[in-house]
Structures are given as structure tokens and as C-alpha cells.
Enzyme design. Structure first.
Site: not given
Ligand SMILES: [N-]=[N+]=N[C@]1([C@H](N)O)O[C@H](CO)[C@@H](O)[C@H](O)[C@H]1O
Length: 829
Positions: A373, A565-566, A571, A676, A680
Site C-alpha cells: 500500500h 483523511k489522515r 496529502k 479510498t 466514498k
Molecule cells: N498504509 N498505507 N497505505 C495507504 C493508507 N495510508 O492507509 O493504504 C490505502 C489503502 O490501500 C491507500 O488508499 C493509500 O493511498 C495508502 O497511503
């Protein structure tokens, strides 16, 4: 065989009076039963929380029934099962998702209203199960919902943290972290399985031994803790299939250290025992990676060892030969966090099943698939060899052996290219030797998946370039998705009803491709009117929440512009805030007439910063400082408001997303593996203002850039822009807004200095300056579109109509077919 099998199935049902009924009266009976006997409150006086508990237990009973039947059916059919290993599952609340998937929401609401309770009020009583950080964790939860709904034989395995992701408290604009003791009032959605527990070993050393005349290794552990299972039934929508999310909790093992007892140091003995529980106590609150934390490695090994013992027990219950193992078991590694399971399976097959290296390796490399990820090489997990040696000595040996075999094989293929050999080695040499867990995962997995097409391209050309050139066939991608059950049906019931009305069916909830048929009505004025009404209802709910949480009154006519988002520099929440400062500055310098043309905005930002991430915390403070100035400036009034929503989590997202007009996904291109949240918003008819990063590129393909506001440098332009001569002047209006912050226009001059320093003097690593102009153009385009209600609503409807591709149902079908090789196994009744 049936327990007490003597009486047979039909008689059993007679005695059980068949399955639990779901008519309001039966539900009422069950609710009152649980008030009296589970919550142990008098049925004549109980409050909302107790009513919530009683309702939850009544719903849980129905989940358990389906869970039993599903597991029974899987046992009978013995299909190939998927085991989804993840250290994080961001489940959120369970009540509404369960009653929707069971199809009993209205019956529950009816049963409760006759008892004088309101369903919505009770649903608010539930706290979030926040057993994860961000996208990766919520993705796991969405995928579990799709696995159940699509009838796949799957299990989720993870950790039952006592403390979920911290609660975010905002004090004078600063983020403070408060422990999330979410189990304080018990958890009706889990079932403690005291009889399902396994010993997990740590530390100690490895001895040579001879078993059946064969030399083998024996690991003598230094510490053993018990892993106890807690099952969380995951109901599918529109099917009886209910799968299991098994979370492990650490308990002191029964063995007790006689030593302490003999020395009468009883308290110390207990304290030592308690130590065991620390392993599953707390979730690491950072979605960036952790280097070298002992407890983190113990958490990873703890849940992996318990899960593999459980998986192998279930396999051996039916199969006597491990040759069948790859045909019956698929092990999915959700990022590198569970990758120690590779060495653990090798250890079990070698040291406990005595299958020998060749056979064991042959099995291991057929069962594992790995999804990464991450885009940033520096975010790839590494574990110091010393730590490994201390905590998991036998596993380190096995990893060395795997790496030796791999290096030998590689040399045959690429010869003496030492630089490449060193880059690809699972063991990173240097001052401190490290195990590269990502390299281990790639070497031992049959498939390596990225989470979007853009991510896949970066894995091939940058992150895992060496491995791609060696094994191009291993690399694939499965673009992420989100479940429409939670993100439309549960969180936006009025939109759900409207879609079903215009499609003339609600089967889109299980077969989301039907949504595309909305396209033909996108400019239909009747639909548009109803569409606007739905958005207005949700904006009213959000406006109420904003006023409650921040005291700020917002106008419903304003465009609700959201970024949730975080908090992370890549970001670019800072770009958003600088854009708001620019908008404010412009309004302040406008005369009355010009102000008439301004499109009122409510800018909403929300998200948690990892506790140790100072810059991210400063971004949260800056947001509050700027909001303080703007929101109290009567001169600007409702033309512009800035609001920070505290303690952002799944339930807050379920409230904010339906009430959003525009959402921002503005990461520096090439930094967001997928994203993601955007999916949504799309499903809820909210327009996207975004960079062409991660999965947004595929959203553009599906929706058309003309229905979005795309800006900024493209992925292949970012590296060149970075190499560009740093003296190139940033655009004037960017310099101006940064200077306003630096000179203390919003106060806290010294505190924000380091934040401004990240943007100037040729630093600006995330290219806020060079993207600023096109960002403002995109914002201006959104303003123009927003005032053209017909156009805006057409674009909004087309967003929802084109969101089918981003359902986690599509993601799971892709994985099932191309990575896991599993087939649906639908429970017959
Ligand atoms: N760990 N990690 N990675 C992430 C997110 N931060 O949780 O996974 C998410 C789920 O795959 C991604 O959508 C996102 O871009 C990516 O940065």
C-alpha cells in the site's frame, strides 16, 4: 456431526422453533429478553444505552445463527479458503451495518418505536471499533463486507487491541491524544472463544536435535503467552453467508514462574503475568512505518502465529497431507505487517511437520500473496537483525536460509551485479543490519499487488523495479474499492431510497453495475430536484454537527468543501489552508459589488496526526488559527467559513460525506498509492477536486475529467519539477499567503516558522508552490460550476452513476479470480 446428534436436524429445529424470526413482535420479545437477562436491567426501566445493548445482542443472535450455518456449510463443502491477515481493521460501528445486511432495519425500528425508543438514537450509542489508522485499515473492513456478500469462504485474522486509535481532543487548536478504551462497556459484537487459544513463543534460542533419525531444529522459547480468539461475525448483504473476523488477545499463559511464587513475591508474579497482555493492548497510531520497535514485532508475530496455528488445525481436521495445503489455503498479506507469517509457516512445516526444506518451500511459495500500500521506498518496513535475533531467533535463521537460496538463484540469472544483488537481498548490510520485510514478501509470494494502476506503474518503474525486471509475471494490481452497503445504504439512506426509486430496484446494492443506468437521468429535472433535496437534508445534518462540535453556524447555501483523511504533508492539507487564506485575502480586498459574485464556501478539514509527527500537528493548529480569524470576521460573514472537525473516524465520515458538495484529494502526484476516501464521496454524488494521483486516474477514466476539477503536476512531472533549480520564484500569491502566516497574521508566529520553512528557500518538497496557481484555477472552476445548479447536479449524478467500478465488490472479485483462486460457496438456506 450434530452435538447431541441423536435427535436429528428437523427435531432440533422444532425444539429451536426454527430460526429466530424477524417480525417486530419477535424482535421486541428478544430485546426485552436481553434487557432482563443479558443487560440485567428491569424490563420496565432501561435507558437508551441499555436498549442499544439489548438490541445489539438480539441482532447478534441472528448473526450467530447465520455464522454457524455458514461455517457448517464451509466445513461440508471444504472449499479453498482465503485467510486475510491484517494488523488493522477499521470496522467503525456494527449495529446499522448488521441490520441493513440482515434486511431487518425497518423491523427493528418498528419494534423499538413500540417500546418508546428511536432506532437512530440507539444507533448513536455505539462507539467505533477503531482498530486501525486510515485507508489500509478501512479497506480491510470494506473487503470483509464484500467477501461475505459475494459468498466467498474467507476469514479475517487480526489483533483485538484493548485501546483502538487514540481519540483526538482539540485544546486551543492543538491536537491532544486520549486513549480509546473502547471496550469499557463491553462489546456485544464479539464472542470470546475461550476454547480457541494457542501458545505463542518469543525469545529463547535454537538447539539442534534428532527426530525420527533426522537432524532438525528445536526452538526453546524464553517466554510464552496465550492467544485467545474473539470472533466478530461479518454478515453478507442479501445472503445468509456470515463470515468470521477472528481477533486475538494476549493472555498470560497457564504456565507460571514457580520461581516468583517460591520467593513469595506473589505480586511480582502477577505483574509478570500481566506483562503478557501488553502485546495486544494498543494499536500503533501511525500509518507511516515503524522501524525497530520490539513490541511492534511481537504484535506482528503474535497474531501471525496464533492465526497459522488456527488455520493449520482447521486444515488438518480434514486433510492428512500437506500437499493439499495450497489447494485449500490462500494467505493474503495486507502490507508487510503480517509478513513474518512466511518464516513462521516455514518453521512449522520444517520443525513441527518435518517436511524438509524443499517440500516446505514449495508449499510456502504457493500460498502467499502480498499487497503493498506504499509508494515511498523509505516507508517500507525494516527490522534490525539484532532485534530479530533476540525476539525470533529461529525465524531469523529461516530468513537467512531463504535469502541464501534466493541470492544463489539470482546470481545465476543476473551474474555478479553486486549493486543489484545488494539492493534485492532480504538482508540489508550496513552499520545496522536489517531484514527488508518487503523483499521477503516479494520473494515468497506468488503475486504482488499494487492498489491502483498508477501505483502498479510506480512499483514497476521505481519502488520494486529490480524485482519487476526479474519476475514481471508476479506483479499485478487490484484497484481499491469501498462497500456501497456502508457508504450509501447505511450512511445515506435518503440517497439509497432515491437511487432505488429511479432504478426501479434495490438490487444495485448487491449488483452495483446497475448504478450506471442513472446516467440517462443525469439531466432529468425531476431527478435533479429530488437529488438536491437529498443533498440538502444531509447538509442540514452536517451543519448541525458542525455547530455542535465547533460552535460555528454555517449557511446551507454555501458550497461544503471537504478534506477528511489522515494529516500528512504529502496529502497537502497545508495547500488547502493556504488556498483558504488566499480566498479570504481576496474577499477582504473586494468591494461590495465584487463580493456579490463570491460563491460562499464552508471549508471543512478533519483528520488525526500521528502523535509524534510535529509538522502534521502544526498543520492542525494553523487550521484552527486561520479559522479563528476568518470565522470571527463579520466583514466576511457567510462568504467564507473554515471548520476543523475533531476526532475524525468512520462514524464521522458517515455523517460528513453525504453532506459534502466538493471533496479534495490533492496529494502531490506520485505519493498516494490509491486513496479510498475519494470513492466514498463519488458514490454520494460529491464532486472531486483532485490531482491525477493514485486511483484518481481511474476515476477520471470512469467519470470524465469534465465532471471533476483536476489540477497540478502529473506523476511523471514531479521528479523533474523537484530537480528544477530551487531559485525559481514561487508564484506571487503563494509567497503572499505564506508570508501572512510567517509574519503572524494568524498569530503563533514562532510556532509556525518551521511550517513556513518547509515551503520556502527551495525546500517545498511536496510542490505546494508550483501547484498553487492551477489549484486556485480548479477552485475557481468549481465556483463557476456550483452556481449553475443544473450543471452541478448533472455532474453530481454522473459521479454516483460512474462509481460502480470503485466498489470493493469489484476489487474482491478481481482478487478472487486473479490472485487467490477462490470460488463463492453460498450457504443453501
Ligand atoms: N498504509 N498505507 N497505505 C495507504 C493508507 N495510508 O492507509 O493504504 C490505502 C489503502 O490501500 C491507500 O488508499 C493509500 O493511498 C495508502 O497511503
Amino acid at each position: 456431526g450434530f452435538v447431541g446428534g441423536k435427535i436429528g436436524k428437523d427435531r432440533m429445529f422444532e425444539l429451536m422453533d426454527g430460526f429466530l424470526k424477524n417480525d417486530p413482535i419477535s424482535l421486541q420479545k428478544d430485546i426485552l429478553h436481553h434487557v432482563e437477562y443479558t443487560v440485567a436491567r428491569s424490563r420496565f426501566s432501561f435507558d437508551d444505552f441499555e436498549a442499544y445493548q439489548a438490541l445489539s445482542h438480539s441482532v447478534r443472535d441472528r448473526l450467530i445463527e447465520r455464522w454457524h450455518d455458514t461455517q457448517q456449510h464451509f466445513k461440508k463443502k471444504d472449499p479453498k479458503r482465503l485467510y486475510f491477515l491484517s494488523l488493522e481493521f477499521l470496522m467503525g460501528r456494527s449495529l446499522s451495518n448488521s441490520v441493513i445486511n440482515l434486511g431487518i432495519r425497518d423491523q427493528c425500528a418498528e419494534a423499538l418505536s413500540q417500546l418508546g425508543f428511536e432506532y437512530e438514537v440507539l444507533a448513536e450509542q455505539e462507539g467505533d471499533a477503531a482498530l486501525g489508522n486510515g485507508g489500509l485499515a478501512r479497506l480491510s473492513a470494506c473487503q470483509m463486507d464484500s467477501l461475505a456478500t459475494l459468498d466467498y469462504p474467507a476469514w479475517g485474522y487480526g489483533l483485538r487491541y484493548q485501546y483502538g486509535l487514540f481519540r483526538q481532543i482539540i485544546l486551543d487548536g492543538f491536537q491532544l491524544e486520549q486513549p480509546d478504551y473502547w471496550l469499557n462497556f463491553g462489546n456485544p459484537w464479539e464472542i470470546e472463544r475461550v476454547h480457541v487459544s494457542y501458545p505463542v513463543k518469543f525469545y529463547g534460542n535454537v538447539k539442534e536435535d534428532v527426530v525420527n533419525g533426522k537432524k532438525c531444529k528445536v526452538w526453546i522459547p524464553g517466554e510464552t503467552v496465550e492467544a485467545v480468539a474473539y470472533d466478530n461475525p461479518i454478515p453478507g448483504y442479501g445472503t445468509r453467508n456470515t463470515i468470521n473476523l477472528r481477533l486475538w488477545a494476549a493472555k498470560p499463559s497457564d504456565g507460571y514462574d514457580i520461581e516468583s511464587y517460591n520467593t513469595g513475591d506473589y505480586i511480582n508474579a502477577i505483574v509478570n503475568r500481566q506483562k503478557a497482555e501488553i502485546i495486544s493492548n494498543v494499536l500503533y497510531p501511525d500509518d507511516r512505518s515503524y522501524q525497530g520497535k520490539e513490541l511492534r514485532l511481537k504484535q506482528q508475530y503474535f497474531f501471525v502465529s496464533a492465526s497459522l496455528q488456527d488455520i493449520i488445525r482447521r486444515f488438518k481436521d480434514v486433510h492428512g497431507n500437506f500437499d493439499d495445503f495450497p489447494d485449500k489455503v490462500a494467505l493474503q498479506l495486507n502490507d508487510t505487517h503480517p509478513s513474518i507469517s512466511i518464516a513462521e509457516l516455514m518453521r512449522v512445516l520444517l520443525d513441527e511437520e518435518h517436511l524438509g526444506w524443499k517440500k516446505s518451500w514449495n508449499i510456502v511459495k504457493q500460498v502467499f500473496s502480498f499487497t503493498t500500500h506504499t509508494v515511498l521506498p523509505e516507508a517500507l518496513e525494516k527490522v534490525p537483525v539484532d532485534l530479530f535475533q533476540n525476539v525470533l531467533p529461529r525465524h531469523l535463521e529461516i530468513i537467512y536460509d531463504i535469502n541464501y537460496a534466493f541470492m544463489e538463484e539470482l546470481k545465476k540469472k543476473i551474474g555478479q551485479d553486486y549493486a543489484r544483488l545488494a539492493r534485492m537481498s532480504i538482508v540489508e548490510e550496513g552499520a545496522t543490519k536489517n531484514i527488508r520485510v518487503a523483499n521477503l514478501s516479494i520473494v515468497c509470494s506468488h503475486t504482488v499487488d499494487g492498489v491502483s494502476r498508477a501505483h502498479y506503474e510506480l512499483l514497476k518503474t521505481r519502488v520494486f523495479k529490480d524485482f519487476y525486471e526479474l519476475w514481471p509475471e508476479k506483479f499485478q494490481y487490484k484497484t481499491n474499492g469501498v462497500t456501497q452497503r456502508r457508504w450509501i445504504v447505511v450512511s445515506n439512506p435518503s440517497l439509497c431510497a432515491l437511487i432505488s426509486k429511479w432504478l426501479g430496484t434495490d438490487s444495485w446494492i448487491r449488483d452495483i453495475d446497475l448504478l450506471a443506468r442513472l446516467r440517462e437521468y443525469a439531466s432529468n429535472s425531476d431527478l435533479q430536484k429530488e437529488w438536491m433535496m437529498v443533498k440538502k437534508i444531509n447538509k442540514m445534518r452536517l451543519a448541525e454537527y458542525i455547530e455542535t462540535m465547533s460552535g460555528v453556524k454555517v449557511s446551507l447555501d454555501a458550497m461544503f468543501d471537504v478534506q477528511i483523511k489522515r494529516i500528512h504533508e504529502y496529502k497537502r492539507q497545508l495547500l488547502n489552508i493556504l488556498g483558504v487564506i488566499h480566498r479570504y485575502d481576496c474577499i477582504k480586498n473586494m468591494d461590495k459589488n465584487e463580493r456579490k459574485k463570491v460563491v460562499p464556501r464552508v471549508c471543512i478539514i478533519g483528520g488525526k496526526a500521528p502523535p509524534g509527527y510535529e509538522i502534521a500537528k502544526k498543520i492542525i493548529k494553523l487550521c484552527h488559527a486561520v479559522a479563528e480569524t476568518i470565522n470571527n470576521d463579520d466583514d466576511v460573514g457567510d462568504l467564507l467559513k473554515l471548520v476543523f472537525i475533531p476526532d475524525y473516524n468512520v462514524s464521522v465520515a458517515e455523517l460528513v460525506i453525504p453532506g459534502s458538495d466538493l471533496s479534495q484529494h490533492i496529494s502531490t502526484a506520485g505519493h498516494e498509492a490509491s486513496g479510498t476516501g475519494s470513492m466514498k464521496f463519488l458514490m454520494n454524488g460529491c464532486l472531486l477536486l483532485a490531482t491525477a494521483d493514485g486511483s484518481t486516474n481511474e476515476i477520471i477514466e470512469e467519470i470524465g475529467a469534465e465532471n471533476m476539477f483536476i489540477f497540478g503536476a502529473k506523476i511523471n512531472e514531479v521528479l523533474t519539477l523537484r530537480e528544477q533549480d530551487s531559485t525559481v520564484e514561487a508564484p506571487l500569491h503563494f509567497v503572499r499567503v505564506v508570508r501572512m502566516v510567517r509574519e503572524g497574521y494568524f498569530g503563533f508566529k514562532d510556532y509556525f516558522k518551521s511550517l513556513c520553512d518547509t515551503l520556502e528557500n527551495g525546500k517545498d518538497f511536496y510542490l505546494l508552490g508550483s501547484d498553487f496557481a492551477s489549484y486556485l484555477e480548479a477552485q475557481a472552476a468549481a465556483d463557476i460550476a456550483y452556481v449553475d445548479k443544473k450543471k452541478w447536479n448533472e455532474m453530481s449524478i454522473l459521479c454516483t452513476a460512474g462509481s460502480a467500478r470503485f466498489s470493493s465488490d469489484r476489487t474482491i472479485e478481481d482478487y478472487a479470480e486473479k490472485t487467490w483462486g477462490i470460488k463463492p460457496c453460498k450457504c443453501p438456506f
